[in-house]
Design a protein around this motif. Structure first.
Motif, mmCIF file in Angstrom:
data_model
loop_
_atom_site.group_PDB
_atom_site.id
_atom_site.type_symbol
_atom_site.label_atom_id
_atom_site.label_comp_id
_atom_site.label_asym_id
_atom_site.label_seq_id
_atom_site.Cartn_x
_atom_site.Cartn_y
_atom_site.Cartn_z
ATOM 1 N N VAL A 50 0.831 -1.211 0.000
ATOM 2 C CA VAL A 50 0.000 0.000 0.000
ATOM 3 C C VAL A 50 0.858 1.251 0.000
ATOM 4 C CG1 VAL A 50 -1.708 1.322 1.299
ATOM 5 C CG2 VAL A 50 -1.932 -1.162 1.115
ATOM 6 N N ARG A 51 1.868 1.267 0.831
ATOM 7 C CA ARG A 51 2.751 2.436 0.900
ATOM 8 C C ARG A 51 3.462 2.674 -0.431
ATOM 9 N NH1 ARG A 51 8.486 2.635 4.048
ATOM 10 N NH2 ARG A 51 9.153 4.665 3.287
ATOM 11 N N TYR A 52 3.952 1.596 -1.048
ATOM 12 C CA TYR A 52 4.666 1.736 -2.314
ATOM 13 C C TYR A 52 3.750 2.294 -3.400
ATOM 14 C CZ TYR A 52 7.927 0.594 -6.070
ATOM 15 O OH TYR A 52 8.781 0.668 -7.143
ATOM 16 N N ARG A 53 2.512 1.807 -3.420
ATOM 17 C CA ARG A 53 1.560 2.309 -4.413
ATOM 18 C C ARG A 53 1.258 3.786 -4.193
ATOM 19 N NH1 ARG A 53 -2.543 -1.018 -3.512
ATOM 20 N NH2 ARG A 53 -3.691 0.422 -2.177
ATOM 21 N N LYS A 54 1.076 4.175 -2.936
ATOM 22 C CA LYS A 54 0.762 5.573 -2.632
ATOM 23 C C LYS A 54 1.915 6.508 -2.987
ATOM 24 C CE LYS A 54 -2.600 4.875 1.110
ATOM 25 N NZ LYS A 54 -2.849 5.049 2.571
ATOM 26 N N GLU A 55 3.132 6.059 -2.730
ATOM 27 C CA GLU A 55 4.283 6.946 -2.910
ATOM 28 C C GLU A 55 4.840 6.953 -4.329
ATOM 29 O OE1 GLU A 55 7.238 6.352 0.089
ATOM 30 O OE2 GLU A 55 5.811 6.598 1.749
ATOM 31 N N THR A 56 4.593 5.890 -5.094
ATOM 32 C CA THR A 56 5.157 5.830 -6.443
ATOM 33 C C THR A 56 4.101 5.778 -7.539
ATOM 34 O OG1 THR A 56 5.268 3.409 -6.545
ATOM 35 C CG2 THR A 56 7.130 4.558 -5.516
ATOM 36 N N GLY A 57 2.877 5.409 -7.177
ATOM 37 C CA GLY A 57 1.843 5.226 -8.188
ATOM 38 C C GLY A 57 1.935 3.892 -8.901
ATOM 39 N N ILE A 58 2.856 3.032 -8.474
ATOM 40 C CA ILE A 58 3.052 1.729 -9.114
ATOM 41 C C ILE A 58 2.282 0.657 -8.351
ATOM 42 C CG2 ILE A 58 4.744 -0.019 -9.765
ATOM 43 C CD1 ILE A 58 6.822 2.189 -9.969
ATOM 44 N N GLN A 59 1.525 -0.130 -9.071
ATOM 45 C CA GLN A 59 0.752 -1.215 -8.477
ATOM 46 C C GLN A 59 1.628 -2.447 -8.310
ATOM 47 O OE1 GLN A 59 -2.669 -0.991 -7.670
ATOM 48 N NE2 GLN A 59 -2.362 -2.958 -6.644
ATOM 49 N N VAL A 60 1.622 -3.033 -7.132
ATOM 50 C CA VAL A 60 2.344 -4.278 -6.880
ATOM 51 C C VAL A 60 1.383 -5.450 -7.101
ATOM 52 C CG1 VAL A 60 3.595 -5.665 -5.184
ATOM 53 C CG2 VAL A 60 3.872 -3.170 -5.203
ATOM 54 N N THR A 61 1.754 -6.365 -7.967
ATOM 55 C CA THR A 61 0.939 -7.548 -8.219
ATOM 56 C C THR A 61 1.069 -8.506 -7.040
ATOM 57 O OG1 THR A 61 1.126 -7.341 -10.608
ATOM 58 C CG2 THR A 61 0.620 -9.532 -9.745
ATOM 59 N N GLU A 62 -0.070 -8.996 -6.543
ATOM 60 C CA GLU A 62 -0.081 -9.830 -5.345
ATOM 61 C C GLU A 62 -0.573 -11.236 -5.669
ATOM 62 O OE1 GLU A 62 -1.779 -7.482 -1.848
ATOM 63 O OE2 GLU A 62 -2.557 -6.384 -3.599
ATOM 64 N N ARG A 63 0.074 -12.205 -5.038
ATOM 65 C CA ARG A 63 -0.340 -13.594 -5.171
ATOM 66 C C ARG A 63 -0.291 -14.267 -3.799
ATOM 67 N NH1 ARG A 63 -1.706 -11.750 -9.243
ATOM 68 N NH2 ARG A 63 -1.240 -12.391 -11.394
ATOM 69 N N ALA A 64 -1.226 -15.200 -3.571
ATOM 70 C CA ALA A 64 -1.276 -15.922 -2.298
ATOM 71 C C ALA A 64 -1.527 -17.399 -2.578
ATOM 72 C CB ALA A 64 -2.372 -15.353 -1.399
ATOM 73 N N PRO A 65 -0.504 -18.151 -2.978
ATOM 74 C CA PRO A 65 -0.681 -19.570 -3.298
ATOM 75 C C PRO A 65 -1.077 -20.384 -2.064
ATOM 76 C CG PRO A 65 1.646 -18.989 -3.254
ATOM 77 C CD PRO A 65 0.885 -17.711 -3.166
ATOM 78 N N ALA A 66 -1.869 -21.409 -2.308
ATOM 79 C CA ALA A 66 -2.406 -22.198 -1.201
ATOM 80 C C ALA A 66 -1.445 -23.269 -0.707
ATOM 81 C CB ALA A 66 -3.719 -22.847 -1.633
ATOM 82 N N GLY A 67 -0.548 -23.735 -1.571
ATOM 83 C CA GLY A 67 0.349 -24.805 -1.159
ATOM 84 C C GLY A 67 1.620 -24.819 -1.975
ATOM 85 N N ALA A 68 2.447 -25.843 -1.755
ATOM 86 C CA ALA A 68 3.768 -25.897 -2.380
ATOM 87 C C ALA A 68 3.699 -25.952 -3.906
ATOM 88 C CB ALA A 68 4.533 -27.101 -1.838
ATOM 89 N N ALA A 69 2.821 -26.804 -4.450
ATOM 90 C CA ALA A 69 2.717 -26.935 -5.902
ATOM 91 C C ALA A 69 2.236 -25.636 -6.535
ATOM 92 C CB ALA A 69 1.770 -28.075 -6.258
ATOM 93 N N GLU A 70 1.235 -25.027 -5.919
ATOM 94 C CA GLU A 70 0.717 -23.762 -6.445
ATOM 95 C C GLU A 70 1.759 -22.657 -6.323
ATOM 96 O OE1 GLU A 70 -2.978 -20.662 -5.638
ATOM 97 O OE2 GLU A 70 -3.130 -22.739 -4.942
ATOM 98 N N ARG A 71 2.559 -22.707 -5.269
ATOM 99 C CA ARG A 71 3.606 -21.696 -5.079
ATOM 100 C C ARG A 71 4.629 -21.757 -6.206
ATOM 101 N NH1 ARG A 71 5.231 -23.230 -0.367
ATOM 102 N NH2 ARG A 71 3.652 -21.993 0.711
ATOM 103 N N LEU A 72 5.030 -22.965 -6.569
ATOM 104 C CA LEU A 72 5.994 -23.143 -7.654
ATOM 105 C C LEU A 72 5.430 -22.607 -8.964
ATOM 106 C CD1 LEU A 72 8.766 -24.405 -8.441
ATOM 107 C CD2 LEU A 72 7.509 -26.486 -9.005
ATOM 108 N N ASN A 73 4.187 -22.944 -9.278
ATOM 109 C CA ASN A 73 3.559 -22.482 -10.520
ATOM 110 C C ASN A 73 3.372 -20.972 -10.521
ATOM 111 O OD1 ASN A 73 3.373 -25.096 -11.511
ATOM 112 N ND2 ASN A 73 1.341 -25.441 -10.630
ATOM 113 N N THR A 74 3.020 -20.420 -9.357
ATOM 114 C CA THR A 74 2.826 -18.970 -9.250
ATOM 115 C C THR A 74 4.125 -18.225 -9.515
ATOM 116 O OG1 THR A 74 1.021 -19.203 -7.656
ATOM 117 C CG2 THR A 74 2.195 -17.099 -7.680
ATOM 118 N N LEU A 75 5.192 -18.691 -8.917
ATOM 119 C CA LEU A 75 6.492 -18.046 -9.126
ATOM 120 C C LEU A 75 6.931 -18.143 -10.584
ATOM 121 C CD1 LEU A 75 8.738 -18.988 -6.051
ATOM 122 C CD2 LEU A 75 8.058 -16.719 -6.801
#
Length: 356
Positions: A50-75
């Motif tokens: 939130v702070r980065y977006r407010k100060e730079t105007g740049i949106q940070v893409t967020e991900r919240a994988p549920a487990g190890a396999a999803e984490r690998l694919n997300t990355l």
């Protein structure tokens, strides 16, 4: 040519910051548990994203994988889509990162609370044993029963680092104090997102005479705090300032500035100063400590605050060296100093003697 140079130079100088901003595609991959977990994920979101977006105007893409396999694919998907730098929250992400960092050597990764030695990875570690030492001393000073507790999420060295620091601080303040320790689970998905288990472990300790529990268990810790509130006892939060969850119950919180670390990673990538390597942050950098605010300032006397400040200065100046469990895989206790917090006449269960 000279006249064109004079015309374009100021224009290019004006555009350079914009061009630098456009070159970055920041992203974050949260740890297990919900983004609004009242713990590390939420801190990274509020104080980083939130702070980065407010100060730079740049949106940070967020991900919240549920487990190890999803984490690998997300990355893999984020890196393949050109996102960089990518901030990863939690040491449980090391296994996935080890594979993806090699597949995408030009992508910048910042790992919070874990270590991976790769040329495109920055590992941010926190000297949580220093902050936990202070909360242990505080708990020993405030305990009325002479028995305090620790609930860790996962039976791993990184969590024992909290428990060992806490016990060192408690016994340094009052050698007669008893410290009980419990761990929630053996897998990250269960260890850090199970408040029911946290409540169960807390109630077990309370039944054994514990009157203050320090939890390092993220979402599982929420159950510890609820149990303390239900029993009319006290708890100590971790990783972020959780004092406001149950005012009057939360004696304090041991914080570490993961949100700031995330923000710095994106900021440095933006201006071209990001570097890989291992960075350890502690009391000296004000990246760990104990929280004092309107929710708990009435619970801690000025005299005790002064004693804790003396301990903090002793740690920062090197006079007092706190053992780091992760370096040896066992807890080495520093020599107790009777009277560091409690008077020499103090004994187990003499909380009122320690508050002056």
């Amino acid at each position: 040519m000279h006249s064109l140079t004079r015309i374009w130079t100021p224009i290019l100088l004006t555009l350079l910051p914009t061009l630098a901003l456009a070159a970055t595609k920041p992203a974050v991959v949260y740890s297990v548990a919900d983004k609004y977990d009242h713990s590390v994920n939420q801190q990274v979101y509020e104080e980083g994203v939130v702070r980065y977006r407010k100060e730079t105007g740049i949106q940070v893409t967020e991900r919240a994988p549920a487990g190890a396999a999803e984490r690998l694919n997300t990355l893999r998907q984020l890196a393949g889509d050109g996102y960089s730098p990518i901030v990863l929250v939690g040491g449980e992400q090391v296994i996935a990162l080890q594979t993806i960092a090699d597949e995408f050597p030009k992508t910048q990764f910042t790992l919070l609370d874990g270590q991976l030695d790769k040329p495109n990875v920055r590992s941010i570690l926190f000297k949580v044993q220093e902050g936990a030492f202070l909360t242990g001393a505080l708990a020993a000073a405030e305990s009325e029963t002479g028995i305090i507790g620790f609930v860790g999420g996962l039976d791993l060295p990184g969590i024992h680092q909290y428990g060992c620091g806490f016990e060192q601080g408690a016994k340094y303040a009052n050698p007669a104090i008893e410290v009980k320790q419990s761990y929630a689970a053996s897998t990250p998905a269960l260890a850090f997102a199970d408040p029911v288990k946290g409540s169960f472990l807390a109630k077990e300790q309370f039944a054994e005479g514990v009157d203050i529990i320090f939890a390092a268990a993220r979402g599982t810790g929420l159950g510890v705090y609820q149990a303390a509130a239900d029993e009319g006892l006290r708890a100590i939060g971790s990783d972020t300032n959780q004092n406001g969850l149950y005012p009057g119950t939360m004696l304090t919180s041991m914080f570490k500035s993961m949100g700031q670390a995330a923000y710095t990673a994106w900021e440095e990538a933006e201006v071209g100063t990001w570097t890989p390597g291992v960075l350890k942050l502690g009391l000296l950098d004000n990246h760990v400590g104990w929280a004092l605010d309107a929710n708990n300032q009435g619970l801690i006397s000025q005299g005790l605050r002064d004693k804790l400040e003396t301990l903090r200065v002793d740690i920062v100046t090197g006079k007092l060296k706190i053992h780091d469990y992760t370096q040896t895989q066992h807890c080495d206790y520093i020599t107790p100093t009777i009277g560091a917090i409690c008077p020499p006449a103090g004994k187990a269960g003499s909380g009122t003697l320690c508050k002056s």
